[in-house]
Design a protein around this motif. Structure first.
Motif, PDB file in Angstrom:
ATOM      1  N   ALA A  14      36.241  20.964  39.557  1.00  0.00           N
ATOM      2  CA  ALA A  14      37.656  21.097  39.186  1.00  0.00           C
ATOM      3  C   ALA A  14      37.822  21.845  37.876  1.00  0.00           C
ATOM      4  O   ALA A  14      37.081  21.631  36.924  1.00  0.00           O
ATOM      5  N   ARG A  15      38.782  22.772  37.875  1.00  0.00           N
ATOM      6  CA  ARG A  15      39.153  23.574  36.703  1.00  0.00           C
ATOM      7  C   ARG A  15      38.043  24.520  36.247  1.00  0.00           C
ATOM      8  O   ARG A  15      38.057  25.020  35.130  1.00  0.00           O
ATOM      9  N   GLN A  16      37.046  24.757  37.108  1.00  0.00           N
ATOM     10  CA  GLN A  16      36.000  25.722  36.790  1.00  0.00           C
ATOM     11  C   GLN A  16      36.251  27.030  37.543  1.00  0.00           C
ATOM     12  O   GLN A  16      36.911  27.052  38.575  1.00  0.00           O
ATOM     13  N   THR A  17      35.716  28.113  37.001  1.00  0.00           N
ATOM     14  CA  THR A  17      35.901  29.440  37.606  1.00  0.00           C
ATOM     15  C   THR A  17      34.538  30.023  37.947  1.00  0.00           C
ATOM     16  O   THR A  17      33.632  30.030  37.113  1.00  0.00           O
ATOM     17  N   ALA A  18      34.403  30.522  39.164  1.00  0.00           N
ATOM     18  CA  ALA A  18      33.116  31.029  39.635  1.00  0.00           C
ATOM     19  C   ALA A  18      33.219  32.472  40.103  1.00  0.00           C
ATOM     20  O   ALA A  18      34.134  32.827  40.850  1.00  0.00           O
ATOM     21  N   ILE A  19      32.279  33.307  39.653  1.00  0.00           N
ATOM     22  CA  ILE A  19      32.114  34.662  40.185  1.00  0.00           C
ATOM     23  C   ILE A  19      31.004  34.584  41.221  1.00  0.00           C
ATOM     24  O   ILE A  19      29.882  34.168  40.915  1.00  0.00           O
ATOM     25  N   ILE A  20      31.295  34.990  42.459  1.00  0.00           N
ATOM     26  CA  ILE A  20      30.302  34.917  43.527  1.00  0.00           C
ATOM     27  C   ILE A  20      30.110  36.313  44.111  1.00  0.00           C
ATOM     28  O   ILE A  20      30.941  36.805  44.877  1.00  0.00           O
ATOM     29  N   THR A  21      29.013  36.966  43.737  1.00  0.00           N
ATOM     30  CA  THR A  21      28.752  38.306  44.258  1.00  0.00           C
ATOM     31  C   THR A  21      28.134  38.201  45.645  1.00  0.00           C
ATOM     32  O   THR A  21      27.504  37.211  45.994  1.00  0.00           O
ATOM     33  N   GLY A  22      28.340  39.231  46.455  1.00  0.00           N
ATOM     34  CA  GLY A  22      27.819  39.231  47.815  1.00  0.00           C
ATOM     35  C   GLY A  22      28.461  38.168  48.683  1.00  0.00           C
ATOM     36  O   GLY A  22      27.840  37.629  49.601  1.00  0.00           O
ATOM     37  N   SER A  23      29.724  37.855  48.415  1.00  0.00           N
ATOM     38  CA  SER A  23      30.373  36.744  49.124  1.00  0.00           C
ATOM     39  C   SER A  23      31.288  37.204  50.252  1.00  0.00           C
ATOM     40  O   SER A  23      32.167  36.466  50.686  1.00  0.00           O
ATOM     41  N   GLY A  24      31.042  38.404  50.757  1.00  0.00           N
ATOM     42  CA  GLY A  24      31.837  38.887  51.886  1.00  0.00           C
ATOM     43  C   GLY A  24      31.372  38.352  53.223  1.00  0.00           C
ATOM     44  O   GLY A  24      32.056  38.503  54.240  1.00  0.00           O
ATOM     45  N   HIS A  25      30.198  37.697  53.245  1.00  0.00           N
ATOM     46  CA  HIS A  25      29.679  37.138  54.491  1.00  0.00           C
ATOM     47  C   HIS A  25      28.546  36.168  54.167  1.00  0.00           C
ATOM     48  O   HIS A  25      28.127  36.033  53.018  1.00  0.00           O
ATOM     49  N   GLY A  26      28.053  35.485  55.181  1.00  0.00           N
ATOM     50  CA  GLY A  26      26.866  34.648  55.062  1.00  0.00           C
ATOM     51  C   GLY A  26      26.960  33.552  54.014  1.00  0.00           C
ATOM     52  O   GLY A  26      27.996  32.904  53.850  1.00  0.00           O
ATOM     53  N   ILE A  27      25.864  33.349  53.291  1.00  0.00           N
ATOM     54  CA  ILE A  27      25.787  32.268  52.317  1.00  0.00           C
ATOM     55  C   ILE A  27      26.817  32.443  51.205  1.00  0.00           C
ATOM     56  O   ILE A  27      27.413  31.479  50.733  1.00  0.00           O
ATOM     57  N   ASP A  82      32.408  41.713  46.950  1.00  0.00           N
ATOM     58  CA  ASP A  82      31.556  42.327  47.968  1.00  0.00           C
ATOM     59  C   ASP A  82      31.840  43.820  47.977  1.00  0.00           C
ATOM     60  O   ASP A  82      32.953  44.252  47.661  1.00  0.00           O
ATOM     61  N   VAL A  83      30.837  44.599  48.356  1.00  0.00           N
ATOM     62  CA  VAL A  83      31.026  46.046  48.433  1.00  0.00           C
ATOM     63  C   VAL A  83      31.944  46.412  49.594  1.00  0.00           C
ATOM     64  O   VAL A  83      32.588  47.470  49.581  1.00  0.00           O
ATOM     65  N   ASP A  84      32.033  45.533  50.598  1.00  0.00           N
ATOM     66  CA  ASP A  84      32.904  45.753  51.752  1.00  0.00           C
ATOM     67  C   ASP A  84      34.284  45.172  51.440  1.00  0.00           C
ATOM     68  O   ASP A  84      34.468  43.960  51.384  1.00  0.00           O
ATOM     69  N   ILE A  85      35.253  46.042  51.234  1.00  0.00           N
ATOM     70  CA  ILE A  85      36.590  45.617  50.821  1.00  0.00           C
ATOM     71  C   ILE A  85      37.226  44.679  51.839  1.00  0.00           C
ATOM     72  O   ILE A  85      37.780  43.632  51.480  1.00  0.00           O
ATOM     73  N   ALA A  86      37.144  45.043  53.126  1.00  0.00           N
ATOM     74  CA  ALA A  86      37.770  44.233  54.169  1.00  0.00           C
ATOM     75  C   ALA A  86      37.175  42.836  54.227  1.00  0.00           C
ATOM     76  O   ALA A  86      37.897  41.834  54.332  1.00  0.00           O
ATOM     77  N   LYS A  87      35.845  42.743  54.134  1.00  0.00           N
ATOM     78  CA  LYS A  87      35.189  41.438  54.191  1.00  0.00           C
ATOM     79  C   LYS A  87      35.541  40.590  52.969  1.00  0.00           C
ATOM     80  O   LYS A  87      35.776  39.393  53.071  1.00  0.00           O
ATOM     81  N   SER A  88      35.553  41.221  51.803  1.00  0.00           N
ATOM     82  CA  SER A  88      35.894  40.505  50.584  1.00  0.00           C
ATOM     83  C   SER A  88      37.305  39.931  50.668  1.00  0.00           C
ATOM     84  O   SER A  88      37.540  38.757  50.361  1.00  0.00           O
ATOM     85  N   ASN A  89      38.250  40.749  51.110  1.00  0.00           N
ATOM     86  CA  ASN A  89      39.636  40.305  51.228  1.00  0.00           C
ATOM     87  C   ASN A  89      39.791  39.200  52.271  1.00  0.00           C
ATOM     88  O   ASN A  89      40.562  38.253  52.089  1.00  0.00           O
ATOM     89  N   GLU A  90      39.043  39.313  53.370  1.00  0.00           N
ATOM     90  CA  GLU A  90      39.145  38.333  54.445  1.00  0.00           C
ATOM     91  C   GLU A  90      38.635  36.966  54.005  1.00  0.00           C
ATOM     92  O   GLU A  90      39.232  35.936  54.320  1.00  0.00           O
ATOM     93  N   VAL A  91      37.521  36.962  53.270  1.00  0.00           N
ATOM     94  CA  VAL A  91      36.990  35.685  52.793  1.00  0.00           C
ATOM     95  C   VAL A  91      37.963  35.030  51.812  1.00  0.00           C
ATOM     96  O   VAL A  91      38.229  33.828  51.904  1.00  0.00           O
ATOM     97  N   ALA A  92      38.507  35.805  50.892  1.00  0.00           N
ATOM     98  CA  ALA A  92      39.473  35.253  49.938  1.00  0.00           C
ATOM     99  C   ALA A  92      40.699  34.696  50.667  1.00  0.00           C
ATOM    100  O   ALA A  92      41.208  33.620  50.329  1.00  0.00           O
ATOM    101  N   LYS A  93      41.130  35.408  51.685  1.00  0.00           N
ATOM    102  CA  LYS A  93      42.283  34.954  52.471  1.00  0.00           C
ATOM    103  C   LYS A  93      41.969  33.646  53.184  1.00  0.00           C
ATOM    104  O   LYS A  93      42.784  32.721  53.194  1.00  0.00           O
ATOM    105  N   SER A  94      40.762  33.554  53.775  1.00  0.00           N
ATOM    106  CA  SER A  94      40.392  32.334  54.505  1.00  0.00           C
ATOM    107  C   SER A  94      40.288  31.144  53.554  1.00  0.00           C
ATOM    108  O   SER A  94      40.625  30.017  53.924  1.00  0.00           O
TER     109      SER A  94
END
Length: 261
Positions: A20-33, A52-64
């Motif tokens: 709670a109340r923490q902020t995380a940067i997660i690279t490579g988070s457009g798919h998988g782990i 993620d380098v893939d814009i669509a995947k990055s946006n989709e994960v954030a949306k989900s």
């Protein structure tokens, strides 16, 4: 097993979540782990920056993530081999986290010189640059826990003649953060400026060779007799970032189902 972990994760966040109340940067988070980390972290109360380098995947994960946990995620896609990416990424994360960053989670053959440069850029230089730009947010003395977690394949700890670039990264960062190693994900790759695809995950030839082979034969070197899931990998990362691991620092933790014991 994966379903049991998901059910357990849904109950961990009572009443406000371990992050709670923490902020995380997660690279490579457009798919998988990486994507599973974003979902689990948000479920535990964290604000997550999906990269993620893939814009669509990055946006989709954030949306989900936001569909389940409203306003817990933003997408900031980009190329981690671009040195200009990290200053803006860190600023965006700090703004999203009300001026604070608590967690950095970096998920992540035959080789030409250019491919070698790309492997080092992804596995070593990118980690260095992200930590360098985020360092001011980790040096503050406010009593709040900060965590840096790097994730690599088991080639980083046990060696692999075709992936010694991954091993170089493990040695370089062994003493400044907690590292988890895991089995490689299918099909991971990055494209060099010249358009060359450099495999980061399981090579296609190995995947083809496994077709038609029984599970017992494929995973006979894993005591649990099966590959791990993305959710299981993400769960181990969540544990390291949680207060439960508050006294664990600078360790290499293998998440392999007992492989290489």
């Amino acid at each position: 097993m994966a379903e049991r972990i998901q059910k357990l994760a849904s109950h961990l966040n009572y009443p406000t979540g371990m992050l709670a109340r923490q902020t995380a940067i997660i690279t490579g988070s457009g798919h998988g782990i990486g994507a599973e980390c974003a979902r689990l972290f948000a479920n535990e109360g964290a604000r997550v920056v999906v990269c993620d380098v893939d814009i669509a995947k990055s946006n989709e994960v954030a949306k989900s993530v936001n569909n389940v946990c409203p306003d817990r995620a933003i997408s900031f896609p980009g190329d981690i081999t671009d040195q200009n990416y990290f200053p803006t990424l860190v600023k965006q994360a700090a703004d999203f986290g009300s001026g604070k960053i608590h967690i950095i989670d970096g998920v992540i053959h035959k080789m030409l010189d250019e491919q070698w440069d790309t492997i080092l850029a992804v596995h070593s230089t990118a980690s260095f640059r992200l930590i360098k730009h985020a360092a001011p947010y980790f040096r503050v003395k406010d009593g709040e826990k900060r965590v840096i977690v790097n994730v690599c394949s088991t080639s980083g700890t046990h060696g692999n003649v075709g992936q010694f670039g991954v091993r170089a990264n493990t040695v370089a960062f062994a003493h400044i953060n907690t590292r988890l190693t895991r089995a490689k994900e299918n099909g991971d790759f990055i494209v060099t400026p010249e358009g060359e695809r450099v495999p980061l995950g399981i090579p296609v030839a190995q995947l083809e060779a496994r077709k038609g082979v029984s599970s017992e034969s494929q995973y006979k070197d894993i005591p649990l007799g099966r590959p791990g899931t993305a959710t299981e990998g993400a769960g181990s990362i969540l544990a390291v970032c949680s207060p439960l691991f508050a006294y664990v620092s600078g360790q290499t933790i293998e998440v392999t189902g007992g492989r290489n014991m």
